[in-house]
Design a protein around this motif. Structure first.
Motif, mmCIF file in Angstrom:
data_model
loop_
_atom_site.group_PDB
_atom_site.id
_atom_site.type_symbol
_atom_site.label_atom_id
_atom_site.label_comp_id
_atom_site.label_asym_id
_atom_site.label_seq_id
_atom_site.Cartn_x
_atom_site.Cartn_y
_atom_site.Cartn_z
ATOM 1 N N ARG A 1 0.844 -1.196 0.000
ATOM 2 C CA ARG A 1 0.000 0.000 0.000
ATOM 3 C C ARG A 1 0.879 1.247 0.000
ATOM 4 N NH1 ARG A 1 -5.108 -1.456 0.511
ATOM 5 N NH2 ARG A 1 -5.487 -3.540 1.309
ATOM 6 N N PRO A 2 0.443 2.298 -0.702
ATOM 7 C CA PRO A 2 1.210 3.549 -0.683
ATOM 8 C C PRO A 2 1.134 4.213 0.693
ATOM 9 C CG PRO A 2 -0.825 3.823 -1.934
ATOM 10 C CD PRO A 2 -0.731 2.367 -1.557
ATOM 11 N N VAL A 3 2.087 5.086 0.968
ATOM 12 C CA VAL A 3 2.173 5.735 2.273
ATOM 13 C C VAL A 3 0.884 6.485 2.608
ATOM 14 C CG1 VAL A 3 3.399 7.480 3.637
ATOM 15 C CG2 VAL A 3 4.677 5.870 2.236
ATOM 16 N N ASP A 4 0.256 7.126 1.618
ATOM 17 C CA ASP A 4 -0.993 7.842 1.886
ATOM 18 C C ASP A 4 -2.075 6.900 2.407
ATOM 19 O OD1 ASP A 4 0.124 10.224 1.133
ATOM 20 O OD2 ASP A 4 -0.778 10.253 -0.869
ATOM 21 N N GLU A 5 -2.142 5.702 1.841
ATOM 22 C CA GLU A 5 -3.144 4.742 2.300
ATOM 23 C C GLU A 5 -2.763 4.154 3.660
ATOM 24 O OE1 GLU A 5 -5.603 0.894 0.627
ATOM 25 O OE2 GLU A 5 -4.345 2.049 -0.749
ATOM 26 N N VAL A 6 -1.470 3.942 3.884
ATOM 27 C CA VAL A 6 -1.005 3.498 5.202
ATOM 28 C C VAL A 6 -1.442 4.518 6.248
ATOM 29 C CG1 VAL A 6 1.028 3.062 6.644
ATOM 30 C CG2 VAL A 6 0.945 2.171 4.305
ATOM 31 N N ALA A 7 -1.259 5.791 5.936
ATOM 32 C CA ALA A 7 -1.652 6.865 6.856
ATOM 33 C C ALA A 7 -3.145 6.822 7.127
ATOM 34 C CB ALA A 7 -1.262 8.225 6.279
ATOM 35 N N GLU A 8 -3.926 6.642 6.076
ATOM 36 C CA GLU A 8 -5.379 6.577 6.253
ATOM 37 C C GLU A 8 -5.772 5.415 7.156
ATOM 38 O OE1 GLU A 8 -9.282 5.431 3.597
ATOM 39 O OE2 GLU A 8 -7.531 6.224 2.555
ATOM 40 N N LEU A 9 -5.169 4.256 6.929
ATOM 41 C CA LEU A 9 -5.514 3.069 7.706
ATOM 42 C C LEU A 9 -5.030 3.162 9.154
ATOM 43 C CD1 LEU A 9 -4.829 0.424 4.960
ATOM 44 C CD2 LEU A 9 -7.064 1.063 5.892
ATOM 45 N N LEU A 10 -3.934 3.888 9.374
ATOM 46 C CA LEU A 10 -3.434 4.077 10.737
ATOM 47 C C LEU A 10 -4.045 5.313 11.397
ATOM 48 C CD1 LEU A 10 0.355 3.202 10.388
ATOM 49 C CD2 LEU A 10 -1.492 1.775 11.272
ATOM 50 N N ASP A 11 -4.878 6.018 10.654
ATOM 51 C CA ASP A 11 -5.559 7.210 11.155
ATOM 52 C C ASP A 11 -4.557 8.263 11.614
ATOM 53 O OD1 ASP A 11 -7.838 8.713 11.636
ATOM 54 O OD2 ASP A 11 -8.050 7.997 13.699
ATOM 55 N N CYS A 12 -3.616 8.577 10.700
ATOM 56 C CA CYS A 12 -2.611 9.588 11.003
ATOM 57 C C CYS A 12 -2.269 10.327 9.711
ATOM 58 C CB CYS A 12 -1.367 8.957 11.621
ATOM 59 S SG CYS A 12 -0.459 7.821 10.550
ATOM 60 N N ALA A 13 -1.459 11.360 9.831
ATOM 61 C CA ALA A 13 -1.019 12.131 8.665
ATOM 62 C C ALA A 13 -0.027 11.299 7.850
ATOM 63 C CB ALA A 13 -0.359 13.429 9.123
ATOM 64 N N PRO A 14 0.050 11.522 6.539
ATOM 65 C CA PRO A 14 1.030 10.801 5.729
ATOM 66 C C PRO A 14 2.466 10.979 6.230
ATOM 67 C CG PRO A 14 -0.573 11.847 4.299
ATOM 68 C CD PRO A 14 -0.851 12.342 5.705
ATOM 69 N N SER A 15 2.790 12.167 6.719
ATOM 70 C CA SER A 15 4.145 12.381 7.238
ATOM 71 C C SER A 15 4.395 11.516 8.476
ATOM 72 C CB SER A 15 4.374 13.854 7.556
ATOM 73 O OG SER A 15 3.434 14.311 8.509
ATOM 74 N N THR A 16 3.373 11.357 9.313
ATOM 75 C CA THR A 16 3.505 10.508 10.503
ATOM 76 C C THR A 16 3.661 9.050 10.100
ATOM 77 O OG1 THR A 16 2.166 12.069 11.751
ATOM 78 C CG2 THR A 16 2.426 9.865 12.699
ATOM 79 N N ALA A 17 2.898 8.619 9.105
ATOM 80 C CA ALA A 17 3.025 7.245 8.604
ATOM 81 C C ALA A 17 4.434 7.034 8.056
ATOM 82 C CB ALA A 17 1.984 6.960 7.531
ATOM 83 N N GLY A 18 4.961 8.040 7.364
ATOM 84 C CA GLY A 18 6.325 7.952 6.846
ATOM 85 C C GLY A 18 7.346 7.816 7.960
#
Length: 166
Positions: free
Chosen positions: A126-143
């Protein structure tokens, strides 16, 4: 297609992959199945609302991941409390179908959100943006979770190799 049929189709399409994702986070097959079932029960209870979302599969995956992370956090707190009264038991490492025991053990030492980010990015592709969505956080936080997970895995796996070489 009626709503019950839509739910059955979504369940058939998503259940195995959600269970695998949760398994890689909690590293226990029985708990992974239980958490996944609970997430789908919650989806069923909210189906009239969620069926209208763009991606109901993402909704159930997000619920399952949140429950998995909470379960790992609970287990860590319980383990820390139990260690005050007795020595820890010998770890039993369960392996996934396509993962070495060393990698699985190293993943088990990651913080739950780092582990979830790693699983979603590398095992679910999954792309980082989707990881962020699934973890309920900002894309930068997921990164950041993903970056720290990679660094920690490299450190842990290097330690593993070093301890077997000498």
């Amino acid at each position: 297609m009626d709503r019950d049929e839509e739910f059955r189709d979504l369940f058939a399409d998503e259940c195995a992959q959600v269970t695998r994702t949760v398994y890689l986070i909690v590293q226990d097959e029985g708990r992974a199945e239980e958490i996944t079932q609970d997430a789908f029960v919650q989806l069923f209870r909210n189906w009239r609302k969620v069926v209208n979302y763009d991606r109901p599969g993402a909704w159930v995956r997000q619920v399952a991941i949140r429950r998995a992370i909470n379960a790992v956090n609970r287990e860590r707190r319980l383990s820390a409390a139990l260690q005050r009264w007795r020595p820890p038991p010998d770890p039993v490492v369960a392996t996934g179908p396509d993962m070495s025991p060393e990698v699985l053990a190293a993943m088990g030492r990651l913080a739950p959100k780092q582990r979830a980010a790693l699983v979603l990015f590398y095992f679910e592709d999954r792309p980082v943006d989707e990881v962020a969505e699934l973890l309920d956080c900002a894309p930068s936080t997921a990164g950041v979770h993903l970056h720290r997970a990679r660094e920690r895995m490299a450190q842990l796996l290097t330690e593993e190799v070093s301890s077997h070489v000498g």
